[in-house]
Write an enzyme that holds these catalytic residues in place. Sequence first.
Site, PDB file in Angstrom:
ATOM      1  N   GLU A 276       0.856  -1.185   0.000  1.00 11.99           N
ATOM      2  CA  GLU A 276       0.000   0.000   0.000  1.00 11.99           C
ATOM      3  C   GLU A 276       0.892   1.235   0.000  1.00 11.99           C
ATOM      4  OE1 GLU A 276      -3.775   1.806  -0.205  1.00 11.99           O
ATOM      5  OE2 GLU A 276      -3.150  -0.295  -0.402  1.00 11.99           O
ATOM      6  N   GLU A 306       0.029   9.019  -6.555  1.00 10.99           N
ATOM      7  CA  GLU A 306       1.053   7.984  -6.461  1.00 10.99           C
ATOM      8  C   GLU A 306       1.256   7.268  -7.792  1.00 10.99           C
ATOM      9  OE1 GLU A 306      -0.749   7.917  -2.089  1.00 10.99           O
ATOM     10  OE2 GLU A 306      -1.076   6.144  -3.340  1.00 10.99           O
ATOM     11  N   ASP A 455      -6.959   3.165   2.796  1.00  9.38           N
ATOM     12  CA  ASP A 455      -6.644   1.929   3.509  1.00  9.38           C
ATOM     13  C   ASP A 455      -7.868   1.022   3.595  1.00  9.38           C
ATOM     14  OD1 ASP A 455      -4.002   2.876   4.098  1.00  9.38           O
ATOM     15  OD2 ASP A 455      -4.872   4.141   5.650  1.00  9.38           O
TER      16      ASP A 455
END
Length: 488
Positions: A276, A306, A455
């Site tokens: 992650e 990202e 998450d």
Amino acid sequence: QQRKMAGRYEIAILLIVIAVVFQHSKKQANVSPEEAIAEYWRKLDVEMMTHKKIMVGLNVNLDMILSGPKLLKELNVRALPPEVLPVFQTLEDLSRMLAYSMMHCAALERAFNDTEKFEEIVAAAEKLPHEVFIGGNAALMAQKMAELTGSDTSVYLGGLVGKTLGQSLHPRITYKLRRSAKEEIHMILEYSKGDKWGDVQADCANRLIFSNDITNSEMTELDNFMTEVGTSSPDVVVISGLHMLEQQPRNFRMKKILTLVSKLQTIEPYVNIHLELASISNEELIRDILVLVLPHISSLGLNEQELKSLLITGSGPSSLTNSQDYPTIGVVADMLYWLMTMTSSRLSRIHFHSLQFHIIAHQNNSWLFNHVAVTKGAEIAGKQACDDDEIVPEKMKLQIPTSFKLSTQYQQLEIREHVFDPTNPTVSWSRNDILFDFSPVLVCRRPLKTVGLGDAISSVGLLYSLKTGPGKMAPYFPDHKWPYPSMI
């Protein structure tokens, strides 16, 4: 006479059918896209995969959550022009980065290198309305997985867990308690849509995260965690917290990354190793993760910032790296395809999540049920953002276009647009050996929680996905039918 009566009956029946169809059509016309999607999600009542042992590490901390603009006002910091910075040294740096985050609606995370000044910020925050929660990607993912699974699944959390954090964790999470340990604090500066900082007004709700974190930035628990993994025969291993290495010298970073890689190479190929990611500005660290770590993981979770950073650092196609801050669905799919095919590696699945939509890209014959996983991930995003147990359509807004391209580069997909159908919102398509599963997100109009959404999304996605080859199949296969949307 009988023929006349029969004719009348036929006309009556026809009129009834027409009336029913009209009422049904009228009812359908009155259903909003948000209601249609929520109903589809509600009916997708399927079981998640059973993973007997899940191990998650490494970054754990306590999150102090409060309003960003209010904290800076309490600190008597003036609003400064937006600027993106690799680390924070001063309160003025914090002011510039909050403005940048609000201007671009970007979830960013940075280190604050001045320990004395950081403690001053924490002291000021304690005077304002704030909340303290479990923090760190690893702790948040372990918590979500423990909440959603049953007693037949064990969840182990690797990291420095002190007394306060330990009391907050789900009772089924196992960990090594360090009672005397100093627990790290991360500041979560939230802002809502419409909030202002100087001349900048936020177009959406998001947050800026910073910390003066020694334990996680040095990955002090890496060896302990990987030793536990090596002796526990897990089904799923989740790695997070590599972004915390950003503030360390390159030699130190390389030592930790090479240690991690050497440990990953010893894990059986049938084990799902998920990485992650989080916000990183250091190009060297991004390159090290891209070149050294990604070949040894099977699954990756990330957002648009990202994903774009990986492509820029990896010299991806300029037509993709020059895309806007919020890339379109087709551009994201092309980015994921490039990342999946840039090199031969163990990586066979990427779970992309943004505010408006999610996509899971995966290699053919390597994963099952990702169409369900991407849908469930989108559903949990809406629930958690609005802090509701169920989706409430009136609180939500669909923010994707009514039609969109599935690729901007692959001619077979680029030549036409997909017309979005809210009654069948999950869309699947393929490009060569890569399969894509897409789901829109119902965006919470007034979000109450922005921390930990990524998450939660990745956690749910992993619980509903099943990794197949190479090696043996996961130990449990549900005995029921799974719906699958038609391939485009």
